[in-house]
Enzyme design. Structure first.
Site, mmCIF file in Angstrom:
data_model
loop_
_atom_site.group_PDB
_atom_site.id
_atom_site.type_symbol
_atom_site.label_atom_id
_atom_site.label_comp_id
_atom_site.label_asym_id
_atom_site.label_seq_id
_atom_site.Cartn_x
_atom_site.Cartn_y
_atom_site.Cartn_z
ATOM 1 C CE LYS A 152 -1.082 2.070 -60.555
ATOM 2 N NZ LYS A 152 0.304 1.243 -60.233
ATOM 3 N NE ARG B 296 -1.047 -4.793 -65.095
ATOM 4 C CZ ARG B 296 -2.096 -4.195 -64.647
ATOM 5 N NH1 ARG B 296 -2.043 -2.985 -64.152
ATOM 6 N NH2 ARG B 296 -3.046 -4.944 -64.198
#
Length: 453
Positions: free
Chosen positions: A226, A261
């Protein structure tokens, strides 16, 4: 505020034909994007064969669940209709269900897509907007009896106090899900790393992840590749964020994550296994570590600070895997004394029972406990509740603790961690022992966690 028994974190969640025992190890979700515009650049588009091959590779690398997504969640990505999303994910899920053994999750916030995906073979729903975008999603998860991941997003409502905002958001989502009939053990929460949060807020979320334990649900975190990682590392591109992602995986596990995840499964599995070995005693067949449950109590001085100091001293010689919330309770026996704060910690240790007892007594003395009786006021009290499945009795130590089945102030925090742990003598679970008490809910919830641990 009183915590009801049903609000404690469940011991396990059944996903497809697999039981996920929370607390024993960290579980890994492998990301499979069947999109043409994935933010991470790993989308396989409409190539079903490529999707199947990618999923099988993730399973081989150690993924416990494959999460199939048909719409990019990157900021500014164009929305996809339910029909288009179904066209993307259902063929892949249907084929995957017949070719891999691990459970399949569908990454969607749309009820129509979730319904079609579960009917095609998915066994879990991962909703990146919780239940905000489509309230019918809860009805689908309830009717089909599948677990659902509820994520907190601040994209539509930026927050200043981010932890407070996430707690409120997820608390509301959990209540809505349970009201819709979703079983409590079928709800997983994700604080939503990214999703409308600033870099600083994402770091605070990661640092204070264990505060979400008070929601009584397993915690998932998805940090993989991210933008926060990219910015911190000097605006590095997506393909150079692996090490940063692995670092966040380790930190999240140490701060309470049950699931991570990720895109890069192999590397994150190795990081998770190493971290689990330190904090959960998960040593893949090694037997030198022992799992022990300790009860901590204080009713003199700065009670919360006493508990915090005790935990820090425990860490000097043993590994702490999990910490329960803190509860305030009335004194037992000698009632004319201040209320107690109580908690339970799960630890891993190589110390033998006698050595552990001496270590605990030394901590009590360091924190000012004198030689007063067991029911007298004290700044700290530390008891061994369980030591693996050991049963022992001698003049100085009895394991399991001889009175734990009669004490709500022990059973309530212990139930928060291991409701299905079986007493080796009584052959009853913690849940059963707690339910047998006349007034098990007379224990007052004090706070989610200690402030500085």
């Amino acid at each position: 505020m009183l915590m009801s028994i049903k609000d404690r974190t469940p011991a396990l969640t059944r996903i497809s034909n697999s039981d996920f025992q929370w607390g024993n190890r960290t579980f890994i979700i492998g990301i499979l994007n069947v999109t043409p515009d994935s933010f991470s650049g790993d989308g396989v588009g409409a190539d079903i064969d490529a999707a199947i091959a990618r999923a099988k590779q993730l399973v081989m690398e150690g993924a416990d669940i494959i999460d199939v997504g048909g719409e990019s969640t990157r900021p500014g990505a164009p929305e996809v209709t339910s029909g288009e999303e179904i066209t993307r994910v259902v063929p892949v899920i249907r084929k995957l269900a017949s070719e891999i053994e691990v459970p399949i999750s569908v990454d969607t916030y749309k009820s129509e897509v979730a319904d079609a995906a579960v009917r095609a073979g998915a066994s879990m729903i991962n909703s990146v907007y919780g239940l905000k975008r489509d309230p019918k999603l809860a009805e689908v998860a309830s009717r089909l009896n599948v677990p659902i991941i509820l994520t907190s997003s601040q994209r539509d409502n930026p927050a200043t106090d981010i932890i407070k905002a996430i707690l409120a958001d997820l608390g509301s989502a959990v209540s809505e899900a349970e009201s819709a009939g979703i079983k409590r053990e079928n709800i997983i929460v994700d604080p939503g790393f990214g999703f409308g949060k600033t870099v600083v807020q994402n770091l605070e979320l990661l640092k204070r992840l264990d505060e979400f334990r008070c929601l009584g649900k397993p915690i998932l975190l998805g940090t993989s590749r991210k933008s926060t990682i990219g910015k911190i590392l000097g605006d590095v591109p997506l393909d150079q964020r692996l090490f940063g992602t692995v670092a966040t995986t380790v930190i999240s596990i140490m701060n309470g994550a049950d699931i991570v995840r990720v895109h890069d499964v192999k590397e994150n599995v190795q990081a998770a296994r190493m971290t689990d070995a330190v904090i959960r005693c998960s040593l893949m067949g090694e037997n030198q570590f022992h799992k022990v449950y300790l009860s901590l109590g204080s009713n003199l001085g700065d009670r919360l600070s006493n508990l915090e100091s005790a935990v820090k001293l425990l860490r000097e010689r043993i590994s702490i895997a999990r910490i329960s919330p803190v509860y305030q309770t009335e004194p037992v026996g000698v009632t004319e004394q201040p209320k107690f704060l109580n908690m339970v910690v799960e630890v891993c240790t190589v110390l033998a029972p006698g050595e552990l007892l001496l270590f605990l007594k030394d901590i009590e003395q360091q924190l000012g406990r004198g030689s007063a009786g067991s029911e007298a006021p004290r700044p700290i009290d530390i008891d061994i509740l369980f030591y693996d499945t050991l049963v022992m009795t001698n003049e100085s130590l009895v394991i399991p603790h001889p009175r734990l089945s009669q004490r709500a102030f022990v059973l309530v925090p212990l139930h928060n961690l291991v409701p299905d742990l079986v007493h080796p003598v009584l052959k009853k679970t913690v849940r059963e022992m707690l339910s047998a008490l006349n007034n098990p809910l007379g224990v007052e919830f004090y706070r989610c966690n200690l402030p500085n641990l």
